[in-house]
Design a protein around this motif. Structure first.
Motif, PDB file in Angstrom:
ATOM      1  N   MET A  55      60.469  27.770  51.518  1.00 34.71           N
ATOM      2  CA  MET A  55      59.373  27.343  52.374  1.00 34.71           C
ATOM      3  C   MET A  55      58.945  25.950  51.928  1.00 34.71           C
ATOM      4  O   MET A  55      58.466  25.772  50.815  1.00 34.71           O
ATOM      5  CB  MET A  55      58.195  28.319  52.270  1.00 34.71           C
ATOM      6  N   PRO A  56      59.136  24.949  52.771  1.00 35.17           N
ATOM      7  CA  PRO A  56      58.734  23.593  52.371  1.00 35.17           C
ATOM      8  C   PRO A  56      57.213  23.463  52.292  1.00 35.17           C
ATOM      9  O   PRO A  56      56.485  24.147  52.999  1.00 35.17           O
ATOM     10  CB  PRO A  56      59.304  22.711  53.481  1.00 35.17           C
ATOM     11  N   ASN A  57      56.755  22.597  51.409  1.00 33.10           N
ATOM     12  CA  ASN A  57      55.324  22.306  51.284  1.00 33.10           C
ATOM     13  C   ASN A  57      54.997  21.058  52.087  1.00 33.10           C
ATOM     14  O   ASN A  57      55.813  20.158  52.215  1.00 33.10           O
ATOM     15  CB  ASN A  57      54.946  22.077  49.816  1.00 33.10           C
ATOM     16  N   GLU A  58      53.791  21.030  52.609  1.00 32.22           N
ATOM     17  CA  GLU A  58      53.344  19.875  53.378  1.00 32.22           C
ATOM     18  C   GLU A  58      51.890  19.599  53.022  1.00 32.22           C
ATOM     19  O   GLU A  58      51.088  20.523  52.890  1.00 32.22           O
ATOM     20  CB  GLU A  58      53.469  20.183  54.870  1.00 32.22           C
ATOM     21  N   LYS A  59      51.557  18.328  52.842  1.00 32.27           N
ATOM     22  CA  LYS A  59      50.180  17.947  52.515  1.00 32.27           C
ATOM     23  C   LYS A  59      49.314  18.006  53.768  1.00 32.27           C
ATOM     24  O   LYS A  59      49.747  17.622  54.850  1.00 32.27           O
ATOM     25  CB  LYS A  59      50.132  16.528  51.966  1.00 32.27           C
ATOM     26  N   ILE A  60      48.076  18.507  53.583  1.00 33.81           N
ATOM     27  CA  ILE A  60      47.093  18.472  54.669  1.00 33.81           C
ATOM     28  C   ILE A  60      45.757  18.027  54.089  1.00 33.81           C
ATOM     29  O   ILE A  60      45.521  18.126  52.886  1.00 33.81           O
ATOM     30  CB  ILE A  60      46.929  19.830  55.386  1.00 33.81           C
ATOM     31  N   THR A  61      44.882  17.570  54.940  1.00 28.44           N
ATOM     32  CA  THR A  61      43.526  17.200  54.555  1.00 28.44           C
ATOM     33  C   THR A  61      42.565  18.069  55.355  1.00 28.44           C
ATOM     34  O   THR A  61      42.705  18.177  56.575  1.00 28.44           O
ATOM     35  CB  THR A  61      43.264  15.712  54.855  1.00 28.44           C
ATOM     36  N   LEU A  62      41.631  18.692  54.649  1.00 28.55           N
ATOM     37  CA  LEU A  62      40.640  19.536  55.307  1.00 28.55           C
ATOM     38  C   LEU A  62      39.274  18.865  55.233  1.00 28.55           C
ATOM     39  O   LEU A  62      38.911  18.305  54.200  1.00 28.55           O
ATOM     40  CB  LEU A  62      40.549  20.903  54.612  1.00 28.55           C
ATOM     41  N   LYS A  63      38.532  18.929  56.304  1.00 28.31           N
ATOM     42  CA  LYS A  63      37.143  18.465  56.294  1.00 28.31           C
ATOM     43  C   LYS A  63      36.287  19.712  56.456  1.00 28.31           C
ATOM     44  O   LYS A  63      36.359  20.397  57.477  1.00 28.31           O
ATOM     45  CB  LYS A  63      36.892  17.478  57.426  1.00 28.31           C
ATOM     46  N   LEU A  64      35.495  20.000  55.419  1.00 31.49           N
ATOM     47  CA  LEU A  64      34.692  21.211  55.402  1.00 31.49           C
ATOM     48  C   LEU A  64      33.218  20.862  55.302  1.00 31.49           C
ATOM     49  O   LEU A  64      32.847  19.834  54.734  1.00 31.49           O
ATOM     50  CB  LEU A  64      35.080  22.088  54.208  1.00 31.49           C
ATOM     51  N   ASN A  65      32.385  21.733  55.815  1.00 28.36           N
ATOM     52  CA  ASN A  65      30.943  21.599  55.690  1.00 28.36           C
ATOM     53  C   ASN A  65      30.495  22.747  54.796  1.00 28.36           C
ATOM     54  O   ASN A  65      30.376  23.883  55.249  1.00 28.36           O
ATOM     55  CB  ASN A  65      30.296  21.671  57.075  1.00 28.36           C
ATOM     56  N   LEU A  66      30.257  22.451  53.489  1.00 26.79           N
ATOM     57  CA  LEU A  66      29.954  23.485  52.501  1.00 26.79           C
ATOM     58  C   LEU A  66      28.635  23.182  51.794  1.00 26.79           C
ATOM     59  O   LEU A  66      28.214  22.032  51.721  1.00 26.79           O
ATOM     60  CB  LEU A  66      31.071  23.541  51.450  1.00 26.79           C
ATOM     61  N   PRO A  67      28.035  24.222  51.208  1.00 28.20           N
ATOM     62  CA  PRO A  67      26.842  23.996  50.383  1.00 28.20           C
ATOM     63  C   PRO A  67      27.191  23.102  49.189  1.00 28.20           C
ATOM     64  O   PRO A  67      28.320  23.105  48.700  1.00 28.20           O
ATOM     65  CB  PRO A  67      26.454  25.404  49.907  1.00 28.20           C
ATOM     66  N   ILE A  68      26.223  22.346  48.714  1.00 24.19           N
ATOM     67  CA  ILE A  68      26.448  21.351  47.670  1.00 24.19           C
ATOM     68  C   ILE A  68      27.048  21.956  46.394  1.00 24.19           C
ATOM     69  O   ILE A  68      27.905  21.341  45.760  1.00 24.19           O
ATOM     70  CB  ILE A  68      25.136  20.562  47.356  1.00 24.19           C
ATOM     71  N   ASN A  69      26.625  23.180  46.006  1.00 27.49           N
ATOM     72  CA  ASN A  69      27.168  23.771  44.789  1.00 27.49           C
ATOM     73  C   ASN A  69      28.670  24.067  44.923  1.00 27.49           C
ATOM     74  O   ASN A  69      29.421  23.916  43.966  1.00 27.49           O
ATOM     75  CB  ASN A  69      26.392  25.025  44.381  1.00 27.49           C
TER      76      ASN A  69
END
Length: 96
Positions: A55-69
């Motif tokens: 299974m080849p690996n591929e880079k991705i970028t995630l934009k998440l809205n998370l609590p500061i901690n």
């Protein structure tokens, strides 16, 4: 020698050299990938069959809205550890 990568195809390692047209090269089989007899190594092979082996690996970028901690905790982790964490989380989620 060079690696030829074509989207949607298997990578191919090509070996080639210039031949002296004056030389007969007895006993050496010369082939050309453009010739009709050249075998198609991908014939009958599917992407799913390839993925069963590797299974080849591929880079991705995630934009998440998370609590500061959670953001602070994520920023404190090493990429290798985060990659492993997400692989395990996604594997467990996908198996449900």
């Amino acid at each position: 020698m060079f690696l030829k990568s074509v989207p949607g195809k298997l990578p191919r390692l090509s070996l080639f050299c210039e031949l002296d047209p004056e030389e007969s090269y007895e006993g050496v089989l010369r082939i050309n990938e453009e010739h009709l007899d050249f075998p198609d190594i991908e014939e009958g092979m599917t992407l799913e069959e390839i993925r069963r082996v590797e299974m080849p690996n591929e880079k991705i970028t995630l934009k998440l809205n998370l609590p500061i901690n959670q953001v602070e905790w994520l920023k404190g982790q090493k990429n290798k550890e985060l990659n492993q964490l997400f692989k395990e989380l996604l594997k467990g989620y996908m198996e449900r």
